[in-house]
Design a protein around this motif. Structure first.
Motif, mmCIF file in Angstrom:
data_model
loop_
_atom_site.group_PDB
_atom_site.id
_atom_site.type_symbol
_atom_site.label_atom_id
_atom_site.label_comp_id
_atom_site.label_asym_id
_atom_site.label_seq_id
_atom_site.Cartn_x
_atom_site.Cartn_y
_atom_site.Cartn_z
ATOM 1 N N CYS A 53 -8.416 11.465 0.663
ATOM 2 C CA CYS A 53 -7.025 11.473 1.090
ATOM 3 C C CYS A 53 -6.547 12.836 1.588
ATOM 4 O O CYS A 53 -5.729 12.915 2.481
ATOM 5 C CB CYS A 53 -6.120 11.011 -0.051
ATOM 6 S SG CYS A 53 -6.217 9.253 -0.380
ATOM 7 N N PHE B 152 -2.005 10.935 -2.705
ATOM 8 C CA PHE B 152 -2.782 11.413 -1.572
ATOM 9 C C PHE B 152 -3.407 12.759 -1.926
ATOM 10 O O PHE B 152 -2.964 13.808 -1.479
ATOM 11 C CB PHE B 152 -1.897 11.535 -0.328
ATOM 12 C CG PHE B 152 -1.456 10.205 0.195
ATOM 13 C CD1 PHE B 152 -2.313 9.417 0.943
ATOM 14 C CD2 PHE B 152 -0.199 9.714 -0.082
ATOM 15 C CE1 PHE B 152 -1.912 8.179 1.422
ATOM 16 C CE2 PHE B 152 0.218 8.481 0.389
ATOM 17 C CZ PHE B 152 -0.646 7.708 1.149
ATOM 18 N N CYS C 120 -8.798 7.193 0.963
ATOM 19 C CA CYS C 120 -7.756 6.598 1.789
ATOM 20 C C CYS C 120 -8.368 5.953 3.020
ATOM 21 O O CYS C 120 -9.440 6.343 3.460
ATOM 22 C CB CYS C 120 -6.786 7.669 2.282
ATOM 23 S SG CYS C 120 -5.731 8.348 1.020
ATOM 24 N N LYS D 167 -2.115 7.378 6.854
ATOM 25 C CA LYS D 167 -3.024 7.231 5.720
ATOM 26 C C LYS D 167 -2.493 6.150 4.797
ATOM 27 O O LYS D 167 -1.287 6.026 4.604
ATOM 28 C CB LYS D 167 -3.125 8.541 4.933
ATOM 29 C CG LYS D 167 -3.828 9.658 5.655
ATOM 30 C CD LYS D 167 -3.926 10.874 4.755
ATOM 31 C CE LYS D 167 -4.596 12.022 5.468
ATOM 32 N NZ LYS D 167 -4.715 13.195 4.599
ATOM 33 N N TRP E 25 0.836 -1.196 0.000
ATOM 34 C CA TRP E 25 0.000 0.000 0.000
ATOM 35 C C TRP E 25 0.875 1.252 0.000
ATOM 36 O O TRP E 25 1.996 1.233 0.498
ATOM 37 C CB TRP E 25 -0.906 0.020 1.231
ATOM 38 C CG TRP E 25 -1.890 -1.094 1.217
ATOM 39 C CD1 TRP E 25 -1.694 -2.372 1.655
ATOM 40 C CD2 TRP E 25 -3.213 -1.052 0.700
ATOM 41 N NE1 TRP E 25 -2.809 -3.120 1.451
ATOM 42 C CE2 TRP E 25 -3.771 -2.340 0.868
ATOM 43 C CE3 TRP E 25 -3.991 -0.052 0.130
ATOM 44 C CZ2 TRP E 25 -5.064 -2.642 0.471
ATOM 45 C CZ3 TRP E 25 -5.285 -0.360 -0.260
ATOM 46 C CH2 TRP E 25 -5.806 -1.643 -0.093
ATOM 47 N N THR F 24 -3.392 4.242 0.920
ATOM 48 C CA THR F 24 -4.172 4.155 -0.302
ATOM 49 C C THR F 24 -3.524 3.116 -1.203
ATOM 50 O O THR F 24 -2.475 2.562 -0.878
ATOM 51 C CB THR F 24 -4.302 5.522 -1.001
ATOM 52 O OG1 THR F 24 -5.297 5.433 -2.018
ATOM 53 C CG2 THR F 24 -2.989 5.995 -1.587
#
Length: 151
Positions: free
Chosen positions: A146, A121, A127, A113, A100, A115
């Motif tokens: 995000c 982002f 996210c 965070k 990720w 995603t």
């Protein structure tokens, strides 16, 4: 001689070509599988993080380290839950740091965070946001834009 009614071969081919063009242009609007797949992947990650929180808290409770900062099975914890770092939640969820796109310390509360790999982002992307446990509380795990920043 009596003439028979019907379609010629050329007329049938034209109709099939027109239907093919309509299918190619309309199908992606009705079958948006990429967005569904991204959403499902993020929901799966959220579930994995929630599960890791429970497992790590259980181990911390067994070892008696549910208050303050500490370390359980080489996972950095705070109040018994993984903290928002690569050595915390990143170590608690197998493959998180490799599979990720990660951003640790995303805001003042030390959130992390995550995603999909190769995504950015930005506000147009979704996210999974992991906010570490506060005093006498559990961490929160949400799916949001995000670029959203929570204090």
């Amino acid at each position: 001689m009596k003439r028979q009614g019907g379609f010629t071969l050329i007329e049938m081919i034209v109709v099939i070509v027109i239907l093919g063009i309509l299918a190619v242009t309309a199908a992606p609007k009705f079958l948006n599988f990429q967005d569904d797949a991204r959403t499902a992947a993020l929901q799966g990650l959220k579930g994995a993080i929630d599960s890791a929180n429970g497992i790590v808290y259980g181990r911390a409770a067994i070892e008696g380290v549910t208050a303050g900062a500490g370390n359980v099975d080489n996972i950095a914890i705070i109040n018994g839950y993984p903290d928002g770092t690569a050595s915390g939640i990143g170590a608690a969820v197998v493959g998180l740091n490799n599979d990720w796109q990660t951003q640790y310390g995303a805001n003042a509360s030390g959130a992390a965070k995550f995603t999909l790999k190769g995504r950015e982002f930005v506000a147009s992307e979704q996210c999974v946001v992991f906010t570490p446990a506060a005093a006498n509380g559990a961490p929160t795990v949400t799916i949001e834009a995000c670029a959203a920043s929570r204090g």
